[in-house]
Enzyme design. Structure first.
Site, PDB file in Angstrom:
ATOM      1  N   SER A 265      69.622  29.609  22.362  1.00  0.00           N
ATOM      2  CA  SER A 265      67.504  30.010  22.426  1.00  0.00           C
ATOM      3  C   SER A 265      67.720  29.290  23.831  1.00  0.00           C
ATOM      4  O   SER A 265      68.384  29.590  25.203  1.00  0.00           O
ATOM      5  CB  SER A 265      67.476  28.553  21.507  1.00  0.00           C
ATOM      6  OG  SER A 265      66.135  29.043  21.212  1.00  0.00           O
ATOM      7  N   LYS A 269      69.785  30.457  27.961  1.00  0.00           N
ATOM      8  CA  LYS A 269      69.232  31.406  28.811  1.00  0.00           C
ATOM      9  C   LYS A 269      70.293  30.461  29.333  1.00  0.00           C
ATOM     10  O   LYS A 269      70.300  31.586  30.840  1.00  0.00           O
ATOM     11  CB  LYS A 269      67.967  30.701  29.179  1.00  0.00           C
ATOM     12  CG  LYS A 269      66.749  31.398  27.914  1.00  0.00           C
ATOM     13  CD  LYS A 269      65.233  30.361  28.046  1.00  0.00           C
ATOM     14  CE  LYS A 269      64.043  30.154  27.024  1.00  0.00           C
ATOM     15  NZ  LYS A 269      63.991  31.560  25.581  1.00  0.00           N
ATOM     16  N   TRP A 356      60.331  35.823  17.170  1.00  0.00           N
ATOM     17  CA  TRP A 356      59.955  35.656  18.351  1.00  0.00           C
ATOM     18  C   TRP A 356      60.933  35.944  19.774  1.00  0.00           C
ATOM     19  O   TRP A 356      59.779  35.779  20.713  1.00  0.00           O
ATOM     20  CB  TRP A 356      60.052  34.469  18.307  1.00  0.00           C
ATOM     21  CG  TRP A 356      59.172  33.046  19.568  1.00  0.00           C
ATOM     22  CD1 TRP A 356      60.159  32.124  20.141  1.00  0.00           C
ATOM     23  CD2 TRP A 356      57.768  32.839  19.763  1.00  0.00           C
ATOM     24  NE1 TRP A 356      59.204  31.344  20.726  1.00  0.00           N
ATOM     25  CE2 TRP A 356      57.950  32.012  21.109  1.00  0.00           C
ATOM     26  CE3 TRP A 356      57.154  33.504  19.784  1.00  0.00           C
ATOM     27  CZ2 TRP A 356      56.713  32.118  21.172  1.00  0.00           C
ATOM     28  CZ3 TRP A 356      55.782  33.340  20.533  1.00  0.00           C
ATOM     29  CH2 TRP A 356      55.630  32.537  22.005  1.00  0.00           C
ATOM     30  N   HIS A 406      66.243  31.428  13.433  1.00  0.00           N
ATOM     31  CA  HIS A 406      66.892  31.014  14.647  1.00  0.00           C
ATOM     32  C   HIS A 406      67.485  30.062  14.390  1.00  0.00           C
ATOM     33  O   HIS A 406      67.257  29.094  14.057  1.00  0.00           O
ATOM     34  CB  HIS A 406      65.521  30.142  15.500  1.00  0.00           C
ATOM     35  CG  HIS A 406      65.308  30.416  17.016  1.00  0.00           C
ATOM     36  ND1 HIS A 406      65.604  31.182  17.944  1.00  0.00           N
ATOM     37  CD2 HIS A 406      65.598  28.712  17.286  1.00  0.00           C
ATOM     38  CE1 HIS A 406      65.717  30.671  19.238  1.00  0.00           C
ATOM     39  NE2 HIS A 406      65.794  29.390  18.603  1.00  0.00           N
TER      40      HIS A 406
END
Ligand code: GCU
Length: 427
Positions: A265, A269, A356, A406
């Site tokens: 998540s 990044k 998302w 997620h």
């Protein structure tokens, strides 16, 4: 009568503006509403020149893209700061039921009267001399990834989470082991890898406040926050991973040439940006990294540039806001971030219910990064067709979409371990 007209007008105006607000902030999950856009060619310079070989890519293409992402997305690191001192604060040769060694190493940084430290928890397989390792941040402290009672609880600021016993922004004993499900420690050790993890809040607390964490170490005069092209938190966290790498270079028990940087998540990044900016990382894994990670921004599917910059104003550099609702103007997209990792192995993973993060946008990034891997004769993603759920493609560029939401699961780790073994252990 007049009053009624005014009232109706008022109702109409507020309805319309609320409606617009809703439209602006309603994420799009409909593939047919993805705008048409051109995917920038990673092998074409911004001036249109084509790049035809590795040399041109390394001399011209890569630096141009790296500069773009540095100044306009993640922000540049304003200066240098190496480890001042480090100390093994705790260690054991008898961890995880006897099959592993454990070390907790504190790295200290000092500058301009300031001091910051972070602790790396390292498990190493006992039967390997110079172990390759997975390195990744955790969200709630090193003690959450294992039930091992010897793991030190960080005293750094943490986001409150009463279900983990985190109140008053302090981590506590109550959260020991609450994230064991996300870390396949035993499987990693059994496969001959080590695992190194750091609580990300020790490097920079995850809040829109640039007075704490690593950023103020570089402020000039009365500076209060980074300049528009200077680093946000993601680049700050990536900086921390590079300092962990500096330490690995000093530790004879870790194979610094085989460090796989991993993150989930926001921390996915971060692992991507760390892998791009520090070529010492041998391979990179981005788990459900989404917007500002592996997903293509121009698709505007799920989380968008404006959304992320509004909700998390501190993650990216200020210049990234120039692309809020203005993705068309981006001269580069996130597939080119992946391309900057070439020819090193990169794994992008999505989850079916994690819309998302735009699984399709994450897949397409891996696909569109492939021409740069081709330049090196490394295998990328051969087709634009997404693979079926739970059917990984594991080339130098790897991708899977698994069932579920997620998260980081056993399935994810099983793939990462298998792929990293193939990629790094074949010499
Ligand atoms: C939010 C954010 C995402 C991020 C995620 C996470 O959902 O919008 O961009 O990846 O948090 O870090 O869990």
């Amino acid at each position: 009568m007049k009053k009624i007209v005014v009232l109706i007008a008022f109702i109409l105006i507020t309805q319309i503006s609320f409606g617009q607000l809703r439209v602006e902030f309603e994420p799009n999950y409909d593939e047919s509403k993805v705008p048409e856009f051109e995917v920038p060619d990673p092998l074409r310079m911004f001036n249109g020149r084509k790049i035809r070989n590795q040399r041109r890519w390394e001399k011209k293409g890569r630096p141009e893209l790296l500069e773009f992402f540095t100044r306009n997305v993640y922000g540049r690191v304003p200066g240098e700061l190496g480890i001042s001192t480090w100390e093994v604060v705790e260690q054991s040769d008898n961890a995880l039921g006897g099959k592993a060694k454990r070390k907790q190493v504190d790295l200290v940084f000092k500058k301009n009267g300031r001091s910051l430290h972070f602790n790396i928890l390292i498990y190493l397989p006992k039967n390997v001399d110079n172990a390759p390792v997975f390195l990744g941040y955790n969200f709630y402290g090193n003690h959450t990834i294992t039930n091992d009672v010897n793991v030190i609880i960080s005293d750094a600021w943490a986001r409150n989470n009463p279900s983990f016993g985190i109140i008053n922004n302090q981590l506590t004993e109550q959260s020991r082991g609450v994230r064991v499900n996300r870390w396949a420690v035993n499987e990693i050790i059994d496969a001959g890898f080590g695992l190194a993890t750091i609580y990300y809040g020790e490097v920079d607390p995850d809040k829109d406040d640039f007075r704490d964490g690593i950023h103020p170490f570089f402020y000039v005069d009365a500076q209060q926050r980074p300049a528009a092209d200077e680093w946000g938190s993601v680049a700050g966290w990536a900086w921390g991973l590079s300092r962990a790498m500096d330490y690995f270079e000093e530790d004879a028990e870790v194979n610094e040439n085989k460090v796989v940087v991993f993150g989930h998540s926001r921390l996915g990044k971060t692992s991507l940006w760390a892998g791009v900016t520090d070529e010492r990382f041998a391979a990179v894994i981005s788990n459900n990294s989404g917007c500002g990670g592996a997903a293509l921004s121009k698709r505007q599917f799920g989380e968008t540039v404006a959304r992320i910059n509004n909700s998390f104003p501190h993650w990216f550099c200020k210049n990234f806001r120039n692309y809020n609702k203005n993705e068309d103007a981006l001269p580069a997209d996130q597939h080119e971030l992946l391309a900057l990792i070439a020819p090193r192995p990169v794994y992008v993973a999505s989850a079916e219910e994690d819309q998302w993060a735009d699984p399709r946008g994450e897949f397409l990034s891996a696909f569109y990064a492939t021409p740069v891997y081709d330049l090196y004769g490394e295998k990328g993603i051969p087709s634009k067709e997404m693979p079926a759920v739970n059917q990984p493609i594991q080339n130098t560029v790897a991708y899977h979409i698994r069932t579920g939401g997620h998260d980081v699961t056993g399935f994810d780790w099983e793939q990462y371990i298998k792929w990293a073994t193939e990629q790094l252990m074949n010499e």
